[in-house]
Design a protein around this motif. Structure first.
Motif, short mmCIF file in Angstrom:
data_model
loop_
_atom_site.label_atom_id
_atom_site.label_comp_id
_atom_site.label_asym_id
_atom_site.label_seq_id
_atom_site.Cartn_x
_atom_site.Cartn_y
_atom_site.Cartn_z
N PHE A 53 -55.48 -1.84 -44.76
CA PHE A 53 -55.10 -0.88 -43.72
C PHE A 53 -55.92 -1.06 -42.46
O PHE A 53 -55.62 -0.46 -41.44
CB PHE A 53 -55.24 0.55 -44.26
CG PHE A 53 -54.21 0.82 -45.31
CD1 PHE A 53 -52.96 1.26 -44.98
CD2 PHE A 53 -54.49 0.56 -46.64
CE1 PHE A 53 -51.99 1.45 -45.93
CE2 PHE A 53 -53.54 0.75 -47.63
CZ PHE A 53 -52.28 1.20 -47.27
N ARG A 54 -56.98 -1.86 -42.53
CA ARG A 54 -57.79 -2.10 -41.33
C ARG A 54 -57.35 -3.40 -40.64
O ARG A 54 -57.85 -3.72 -39.57
CB ARG A 54 -59.28 -2.18 -41.67
CG ARG A 54 -59.78 -1.08 -42.58
CD ARG A 54 -59.68 0.32 -42.00
NE ARG A 54 -59.32 1.26 -43.07
CZ ARG A 54 -58.97 2.53 -42.87
NH1 ARG A 54 -58.92 3.03 -41.66
NH2 ARG A 54 -58.64 3.30 -43.89
N ASP A 55 -56.43 -4.17 -41.26
CA ASP A 55 -55.92 -5.37 -40.60
C ASP A 55 -54.89 -4.95 -39.55
O ASP A 55 -54.16 -3.97 -39.74
CB ASP A 55 -55.21 -6.28 -41.63
CG ASP A 55 -56.19 -6.88 -42.62
OD1 ASP A 55 -57.35 -7.09 -42.24
OD2 ASP A 55 -55.79 -7.12 -43.78
N ALA A 56 -54.82 -5.72 -38.48
CA ALA A 56 -53.82 -5.42 -37.44
C ALA A 56 -52.43 -5.65 -38.00
O ALA A 56 -52.19 -6.60 -38.76
CB ALA A 56 -54.06 -6.32 -36.25
N LEU A 57 -51.50 -4.76 -37.66
CA LEU A 57 -50.12 -4.95 -38.08
C LEU A 57 -49.49 -6.05 -37.23
O LEU A 57 -49.93 -6.35 -36.13
CB LEU A 57 -49.34 -3.64 -37.93
CG LEU A 57 -49.79 -2.49 -38.82
CD1 LEU A 57 -48.92 -1.26 -38.60
CD2 LEU A 57 -49.76 -2.88 -40.29
N GLU A 62 -46.54 -4.30 -34.68
CA GLU A 62 -47.83 -4.67 -34.10
C GLU A 62 -48.34 -3.63 -33.09
O GLU A 62 -49.53 -3.56 -32.83
CB GLU A 62 -47.81 -6.07 -33.49
CG GLU A 62 -46.95 -6.21 -32.25
CD GLU A 62 -46.87 -7.65 -31.79
OE1 GLU A 62 -47.61 -8.50 -32.30
OE2 GLU A 62 -46.03 -7.93 -30.91
N ARG A 63 -47.46 -2.83 -32.55
CA ARG A 63 -47.90 -1.81 -31.58
C ARG A 63 -48.46 -0.58 -32.31
O ARG A 63 -48.95 0.34 -31.70
CB ARG A 63 -46.72 -1.33 -30.73
CG ARG A 63 -46.22 -2.36 -29.74
CD ARG A 63 -45.16 -1.76 -28.82
NE ARG A 63 -43.94 -1.35 -29.50
CZ ARG A 63 -43.51 -0.09 -29.59
NH1 ARG A 63 -44.20 0.89 -29.05
NH2 ARG A 63 -42.39 0.20 -30.22
N PHE A 64 -48.31 -0.55 -33.63
CA PHE A 64 -48.65 0.66 -34.36
C PHE A 64 -49.91 0.47 -35.20
O PHE A 64 -50.26 -0.64 -35.57
CB PHE A 64 -47.49 1.07 -35.28
CG PHE A 64 -46.24 1.37 -34.53
CD1 PHE A 64 -46.01 2.64 -34.02
CD2 PHE A 64 -45.29 0.38 -34.32
CE1 PHE A 64 -44.85 2.91 -33.31
CE2 PHE A 64 -44.13 0.64 -33.61
CZ PHE A 64 -43.91 1.91 -33.10
N ASP A 65 -50.50 1.59 -35.54
CA ASP A 65 -51.62 1.63 -36.46
C ASP A 65 -51.04 2.12 -37.79
O ASP A 65 -50.19 3.01 -37.80
CB ASP A 65 -52.63 2.64 -35.91
CG ASP A 65 -53.89 2.64 -36.71
OD1 ASP A 65 -54.90 2.17 -36.18
OD2 ASP A 65 -53.86 3.13 -37.85
N ARG A 167 -37.97 -4.90 -39.66
CA ARG A 167 -36.86 -4.34 -38.87
C ARG A 167 -36.80 -2.84 -39.11
O ARG A 167 -37.32 -2.33 -40.10
CB ARG A 167 -35.54 -4.97 -39.26
CG ARG A 167 -35.17 -4.69 -40.69
CD ARG A 167 -33.76 -5.13 -41.04
NE ARG A 167 -33.59 -5.06 -42.50
CZ ARG A 167 -32.43 -5.06 -43.11
NH1 ARG A 167 -31.32 -5.13 -42.43
NH2 ARG A 167 -32.36 -5.00 -44.43
N ARG A 168 -36.16 -2.16 -38.19
CA ARG A 168 -35.85 -0.74 -38.39
C ARG A 168 -34.75 -0.66 -39.43
O ARG A 168 -33.85 -1.49 -39.47
CB ARG A 168 -35.39 -0.13 -37.08
CG ARG A 168 -36.38 -0.26 -35.95
CD ARG A 168 -35.73 0.16 -34.65
NE ARG A 168 -35.39 1.58 -34.70
CZ ARG A 168 -36.24 2.56 -34.42
NH1 ARG A 168 -37.46 2.26 -34.01
NH2 ARG A 168 -35.88 3.82 -34.51
N LEU A 169 -34.84 0.32 -40.29
CA LEU A 169 -33.87 0.41 -41.39
C LEU A 169 -33.58 1.87 -41.68
O LEU A 169 -34.51 2.67 -41.87
CB LEU A 169 -34.50 -0.26 -42.62
CG LEU A 169 -33.61 -0.56 -43.80
CD1 LEU A 169 -32.48 -1.52 -43.41
CD2 LEU A 169 -34.45 -1.19 -44.92
N ARG A 170 -32.31 2.19 -41.74
CA ARG A 170 -31.94 3.59 -42.00
C ARG A 170 -32.26 3.95 -43.46
O ARG A 170 -31.86 3.22 -44.37
CB ARG A 170 -30.45 3.78 -41.75
CG ARG A 170 -29.99 5.21 -41.83
CD ARG A 170 -28.59 5.33 -41.33
NE ARG A 170 -28.48 4.90 -39.94
CZ ARG A 170 -27.38 4.97 -39.21
NH1 ARG A 170 -26.28 5.44 -39.75
NH2 ARG A 170 -27.36 4.57 -37.97
#
Ligand code: OAD
Length: 291
Positions: A53-57, A62-65, A167-170
């Motif tokens: 959880f401390r690695d960069a996404l 990638e814009r999110f924590d 990807r975004r997924l419903r």
């Protein structure tokens, strides 16, 4: 108590090194232990290729924590973003395999009379390595339920087929009430499953040796577990390449990768005069872990 991350870690000095051999008094404690608790975090799965959880996404996230995505508010605000992230993680976990740390933990359990694995991880790599009765404090990626009525959702068999970058997924809809299906994990601000937390605290208070492996010790209430064990008289071993918030609670801090150090610890325990092991017979079968 709701899940919460500490604002800051307090680090103690290092008192171990990956390249050093296992301290002799730790080997003795391991040999004598009758009740061991192994408390794991994301670091134990890092060598299987699961980011901590401390690695960069990366990719879409990638814009999110990670901590911003693991909240009820994030799901309500953008269910497709959050569901997509969890399906992508479910794919990663199913594609990967347990590593030598997971396997060493499962093997060690066969040599100790009472052995409890408590994990903050939502993957199933401990179970796939052979551990049983694992206490999952933060739920499981393989479960999901309706956000409105709580009805369990059954995933389709097989590995999710998600693009590498995500990807975004419903989210699916509940078969019973039409509500959104959410991941079966504990998010920040939510309560941990009471029975699981109580079982973990009880095991920590009753153990004589606790191994904290690959956790930053920043997320409450799980992060209390090593201190509970220490306060009840147990000795605490930490396996982590970096200093953590748990340093002050540790009798020994072994700085290094879990996949390297856990097999070394297992090998130390295996040097028992009484220890295992032919045809699955082991010290634990004889009712004790060591001399
Ligand atoms: P973290 O991501 O906070 O910490 C991972 C720890 O693993 C760090 O201390 C690393 O130094 C260590 N580490 C990295 N590689 C390692 C390796 N090969 N061997 C051993 N250690 C290694 O993960 P957790 O402590 O598990 O909650 O985080 C606790 C909770 O916070 C998670 O369960 C998650 C998170 O937000 C939820 O999602 C609900």
């Amino acid at each position: 108590m709701p899940l919460a991350a500490a604002g800051m870690a307090s680090f103690s000095g290092m008192n171990g090194n990956a390249s050093e051999s296992i301290p002799p008094d730790l080997i003795l404690a391991l040999r004598r232990a009758q009740r061991i608790v192994v408390f794991t975090g994301a670091g134990v799965s890092a060598e299987s290729g699961i980011p901590t959880f401390r690695d960069a996404l990366t990719g879409l996230w990638e814009r999110f924590d990670a901590q911003d995505l693991a909240t009820p508010e994030a799901f309500v605000h953008d269910p497709e973003l959050v569901w997509g992230w969890y399906e992508w993680r479910r794919m990663l976990v199913q594609r990967t395999q347990p590593n030598s740390a997971h396997r060493a933990i499962a093997e060690l359990a066969r040599r100790v009379p009472q052995f409890t694995v408590v994990t903050q991880n939502v993957d199933d790599l401990h179970e796939r390595a052979g551990s049983t009765g694992v206490l999952h404090l933060h739920g499981s990626l393989q479960t999901a339920r309706c956000i409105a009525c709580g009805t369990a959702h059954v995933f389709a068999v097989g590995i999710p087929d998600e693009p590498e970058g995500g990807r975004r997924l419903r989210p699916p809809l509940c078969a019973r009430c039409g509500g959104l299906i959410r991941p079966g994990v504990v998010w920040f601000g939510e309560s941990l499953p009471e029975d699981v937390l109580a079982g973990a605290f009880a095991a920590a208070r009753a153990c004589d040796l606790l191994l904290a492996i690959g956790t930053s010790g920043l997320v409450q209430p799980a992060a209390r577990i090593p201190a509970l064990a220490r306060q009840a008289g147990a000795r605490v071993v930490q396996v982590n390449p970096a200093p953590t918030a748990l340093d002050d609670d540790c009798t020994w801090s072994l700085r290094g990768a879990a996949g390297v150090i856990l097999p070394q610890l297992l090998a130390s325990a295996s040097m028992l005069p009484n220890a295992p092991v032919r045809g699955g017979q082991c010290a634990a079968d004889q009712g004790r872990a060591g001399p």
